[in-house]
Scaffold this motif. Structure first.
Motif, PDB file in Angstrom:
ATOM      1  N   LEU A   9       0.862  -1.173   0.000  1.00  0.00           N
ATOM      2  CA  LEU A   9       0.000   0.000   0.000  1.00  0.00           C
ATOM      3  C   LEU A   9       0.905   1.231   0.000  1.00  0.00           C
ATOM      4  O   LEU A   9       1.671   1.446   0.943  1.00  0.00           O
ATOM      5  CB  LEU A   9      -0.919  -0.019   1.226  1.00  0.00           C
ATOM      6  N   ILE A  10       0.827   2.027  -1.056  1.00  0.00           N
ATOM      7  CA  ILE A  10       1.773   3.123  -1.264  1.00  0.00           C
ATOM      8  C   ILE A  10       1.278   4.384  -0.572  1.00  0.00           C
ATOM      9  O   ILE A  10       0.218   4.911  -0.906  1.00  0.00           O
ATOM     10  CB  ILE A  10       1.995   3.384  -2.767  1.00  0.00           C
ATOM     11  N   ALA A  11       2.046   4.853   0.418  1.00  0.00           N
ATOM     12  CA  ALA A  11       1.696   6.064   1.163  1.00  0.00           C
ATOM     13  C   ALA A  11       2.953   6.896   1.392  1.00  0.00           C
ATOM     14  O   ALA A  11       3.183   7.423   2.478  1.00  0.00           O
ATOM     15  CB  ALA A  11       1.039   5.703   2.488  1.00  0.00           C
ATOM     16  N   THR A  12       3.771   7.002   0.353  1.00  0.00           N
ATOM     17  CA  THR A  12       5.075   7.647   0.493  1.00  0.00           C
ATOM     18  C   THR A  12       5.073   9.132   0.192  1.00  0.00           C
ATOM     19  O   THR A  12       5.894   9.880   0.722  1.00  0.00           O
ATOM     20  CB  THR A  12       6.095   6.982  -0.444  1.00  0.00           C
ATOM     21  N   GLU A  13       4.151   9.586  -0.647  1.00  0.00           N
ATOM     22  CA  GLU A  13       4.229  10.944  -1.178  1.00  0.00           C
ATOM     23  C   GLU A  13       3.403  11.932  -0.356  1.00  0.00           C
ATOM     24  O   GLU A  13       2.437  11.558   0.318  1.00  0.00           O
ATOM     25  CB  GLU A  13       3.741  10.968  -2.629  1.00  0.00           C
ATOM     26  N   ARG A  14       3.799  13.184  -0.451  1.00  0.00           N
ATOM     27  CA  ARG A  14       3.008  14.244   0.171  1.00  0.00           C
ATOM     28  C   ARG A  14       1.630  14.313  -0.456  1.00  0.00           C
ATOM     29  O   ARG A  14       0.611  14.343   0.238  1.00  0.00           O
ATOM     30  CB  ARG A  14       3.710  15.589   0.027  1.00  0.00           C
ATOM     31  N   GLU A  19      -2.636  22.139   0.607  1.00  0.00           N
ATOM     32  CA  GLU A  19      -3.045  22.863   1.808  1.00  0.00           C
ATOM     33  C   GLU A  19      -3.304  21.920   2.984  1.00  0.00           C
ATOM     34  O   GLU A  19      -3.213  22.321   4.144  1.00  0.00           O
ATOM     35  CB  GLU A  19      -4.302  23.695   1.534  1.00  0.00           C
ATOM     36  N   LEU A  20      -3.627  20.659   2.689  1.00  0.00           N
ATOM     37  CA  LEU A  20      -3.939  19.697   3.747  1.00  0.00           C
ATOM     38  C   LEU A  20      -2.813  18.702   3.996  1.00  0.00           C
ATOM     39  O   LEU A  20      -2.909  17.868   4.909  1.00  0.00           O
ATOM     40  CB  LEU A  20      -5.217  18.923   3.404  1.00  0.00           C
ATOM     41  N   THR A  21      -1.751  18.760   3.188  1.00  0.00           N
ATOM     42  CA  THR A  21      -0.642  17.818   3.345  1.00  0.00           C
ATOM     43  C   THR A  21       0.642  18.513   3.791  1.00  0.00           C
ATOM     44  O   THR A  21       1.721  17.956   3.662  1.00  0.00           O
ATOM     45  CB  THR A  21      -0.390  17.044   2.045  1.00  0.00           C
ATOM     46  N   GLU A  22       0.508  19.703   4.324  1.00  0.00           N
ATOM     47  CA  GLU A  22       1.677  20.402   4.848  1.00  0.00           C
ATOM     48  C   GLU A  22       2.232  19.675   6.070  1.00  0.00           C
ATOM     49  O   GLU A  22       3.444  19.630   6.287  1.00  0.00           O
ATOM     50  CB  GLU A  22       1.305  21.840   5.230  1.00  0.00           C
ATOM     51  N   GLU A  23       1.354  19.085   6.878  1.00  0.00           N
ATOM     52  CA  GLU A  23       1.770  18.447   8.131  1.00  0.00           C
ATOM     53  C   GLU A  23       1.615  16.934   8.119  1.00  0.00           C
ATOM     54  O   GLU A  23       1.902  16.283   9.127  1.00  0.00           O
ATOM     55  CB  GLU A  23       0.942  19.018   9.296  1.00  0.00           C
ATOM     56  N   ARG A  24       1.158  16.355   6.995  1.00  0.00           N
ATOM     57  CA  ARG A  24       0.872  14.916   6.960  1.00  0.00           C
ATOM     58  C   ARG A  24       0.932  14.426   5.529  1.00  0.00           C
ATOM     59  O   ARG A  24       0.784  15.206   4.576  1.00  0.00           O
ATOM     60  CB  ARG A  24      -0.521  14.641   7.547  1.00  0.00           C
ATOM     61  N   LYS A  26      -0.546  12.335   2.249  1.00  0.00           N
ATOM     62  CA  LYS A  26      -1.892  12.279   1.675  1.00  0.00           C
ATOM     63  C   LYS A  26      -2.740  11.167   2.290  1.00  0.00           C
ATOM     64  O   LYS A  26      -3.924  11.357   2.592  1.00  0.00           O
ATOM     65  CB  LYS A  26      -1.779  12.067   0.159  1.00  0.00           C
ATOM     66  N   ALA A  27      -2.143  10.004   2.511  1.00  0.00           N
ATOM     67  CA  ALA A  27      -2.904   8.877   3.037  1.00  0.00           C
ATOM     68  C   ALA A  27      -3.459   9.134   4.425  1.00  0.00           C
ATOM     69  O   ALA A  27      -4.431   8.498   4.846  1.00  0.00           O
ATOM     70  CB  ALA A  27      -2.030   7.618   3.057  1.00  0.00           C
ATOM     71  N   ALA A  28      -2.855  10.081   5.170  1.00  0.00           N
ATOM     72  CA  ALA A  28      -3.294  10.379   6.536  1.00  0.00           C
ATOM     73  C   ALA A  28      -4.255  11.556   6.608  1.00  0.00           C
ATOM     74  O   ALA A  28      -4.658  11.952   7.708  1.00  0.00           O
ATOM     75  CB  ALA A  28      -2.087  10.654   7.426  1.00  0.00           C
ATOM     76  N   VAL A  29      -4.646  12.121   5.485  1.00  0.00           N
ATOM     77  CA  VAL A  29      -5.571  13.257   5.490  1.00  0.00           C
ATOM     78  C   VAL A  29      -6.933  12.809   6.011  1.00  0.00           C
ATOM     79  O   VAL A  29      -7.464  11.779   5.585  1.00  0.00           O
ATOM     80  CB  VAL A  29      -5.706  13.846   4.067  1.00  0.00           C
ATOM     81  N   GLY A 125      -3.880   6.877  -1.425  1.00  0.00           N
ATOM     82  CA  GLY A 125      -4.384   8.239  -1.394  1.00  0.00           C
ATOM     83  C   GLY A 125      -5.691   8.452  -2.117  1.00  0.00           C
ATOM     84  O   GLY A 125      -5.993   9.576  -2.531  1.00  0.00           O
ATOM     85  N   ALA A 126      -6.491   7.395  -2.288  1.00  0.00           N
ATOM     86  CA  ALA A 126      -7.771   7.523  -2.987  1.00  0.00           C
ATOM     87  C   ALA A 126      -8.893   6.958  -2.123  1.00  0.00           C
ATOM     88  O   ALA A 126      -8.683   6.082  -1.289  1.00  0.00           O
ATOM     89  CB  ALA A 126      -7.729   6.799  -4.334  1.00  0.00           C
TER      90      ALA A 126
END
Length: 400
Positions: A9-14, A19-24, A26-29, A125-126
């Motif tokens: 499960l790919i969760a490597t990228e911002r 605006e919502l991935t400055e601190e996390r 994408k997968a954690a949004v 991220g989907a």
């Protein structure tokens, strides 16, 4: 089937929206009032009987690791089950992941020692619901070396830079792109691919050379275009196969406006994605918060009200008014405040008499009494990020 499949499960990228991935990552949004984006892929794995999952992590991954620990420590390692975060181990050349192909290269030793005969590669991220078991059966029936899940592209769906050309019997013929001038038709990758382990190990060095050390803009398209001569099959998302109801919803939440519209669609009488199907529930971590409630305002005595909204546990509306909004846990709305068409993340506090309209407030934002956001666009743009469709985003921990 479960022990024959190793899932990455790919969760490597911002990822986006930025605006919502400055601190996390994408997968954690946060999504949908209580979930994280990655919960949808993980729930799909759970319901599909897949119990061996490696989560590739890298960018600002602490929030994601914590969520996996708190919400997904439910598999039994004594039965060979696991959900394991896998940051770069630097066994090969000491570098970070440069994309999916490079991540597979760096973790080749894990692939080789696992008894599974195929890999399921997923974009974390989907947001969508899918029975992966049906796709795995299709892959075997087609005797394919690679099978890519494809989604129909419409005006309403998320845009894609790639189009996949298929034969009448669903064999992949060509991949067109990247380009920005495609008409909103055809089939596009959706971030789900099955690949035979033996084929991957045989071709991995060639795939690394083909990627030329660059990040994958679309890892499925990258695999398909680099796999000339392979038996490549297409699996059409939203068909008759699979046990999940076919709402055919898929979104990568690729912009603030897409993220906002995805939440507003949850408030429709017939939402685009069905979160209430009991046989395909989405699991997540939930804090031990008290129930949401409304109480009269301490000063005015006005009743707290909410209309057509989603309120998570711990929400307290003290004489305020909420309409067509989505609240994550422990939001507080004080006396006389008005919140309309907004998304409020965990622990947001809205002071008495404040007014919010078409806003996204990240975690721990404090809105002072009488403050206004989303009312004066000129003032909003001077202080915050405003999307092309006028959605105001207030960053995490801001004091307004």
């Amino acid at each position: 089937m479960p022990t024959q499949t190793l899932t990455f499960l790919i969760a490597t990228e911002r990822g986006t929206p930025a605006e919502l991935t400055e601190e996390r990552t994408k997968a954690a949004v946060p999504f949908g009032g209580k979930y994280r984006v990655i919960d949808f892929s993980l729930a799909n794995c759970l319901h599909s009987g897949l119990r061996q999952i490696l989560v590739l992590t890298q960018y600002k991954s602490h929030s994601l690791h914590k969520h996996l620990r708190d919400g997904w420590s439910l598999f039994n390692p004594e039965l060979g089950e696991f959900i394991t975060p896998l940051p770069p181990q630097m066994r090969v050349d000491g570098g970070w992941y440069l994309g999916l192909v490079d991540a597979l290269r760096q973790n080749r030793y894990l692939i080789e020692r696992n008894p599974a005969r195929r890999l399921l590669l997923l974009d974390g991220g989907a947001v969508y619901r899918m029975d992966y078991a049906a796709m795995l059966r299709w892959h075997d029936e087609q005797q394919a070396q690679i099978t890519a899940a494809l989604r129909p592209v419409t005006d309403e769906s998320a845009p894609s830079l790639y189009r996949v050309e298929c034969s009448e019997d669903d064999q992949v013929l060509a991949v067109h792109g990247p380009a920005t001038d495609h008409p909103p038709t055809g089939l596009a990758p959706m971030g789900v691919v099955v690949i035979d382990k033996d084929y991957l190990l045989e071709q991995l060095d060639q795939l690394v050379r083909a990627s030329n050390g660059h990040c994958d803009t679309d890892f499925v398209a990258s695999l398909l275009t680099s796999s000339a001569g392979a038996r490549v099959s297409a699996y059409r998302f939203g068909g008759e196969r699979g046990r999940v109801s076919q709402d055919r919803y898929w979104s990568d939440l690729g912009s603030i406006d897409a993220y906002y519209q995805a939440h507003m669609s949850l408030l429709e009488s017939r939402p685009a994605i069905d979160l209430y199907q009991p046989c395909w529930n989405i699991l997540t971590y939930q804090g031990q918060h008290p129930p949401a409630r409304t109480v009269p305002g301490p000063g005015s005595g006005n009743e707290g009200v909410f209309v057509n909204s989603m309120l998570a546990a711990g929400t307290l509306i003290r004489g305020g008014a909420v309409n067509r909004s989505v609240f994550f846990p422990c939001v507080t709305i004080d006396d006389g405040a008005i919140v309309d068409g907004s998304i409020l993340f965990d622990r947001v506090q809205v002071g008495a008499g404040a007014e919010l309209n078409r806003c996204i407030l990240d975690k721990d934002v404090v809105v002072s009494p009488g403050a206004r956001i989303g009312v004066d666009r000129k003032e909003d743009r001077a202080r915050f990020s405003v999307s092309p469709q006028g959605v105001v985003v207030v960053p995490k921990g801001a004091r307004v």
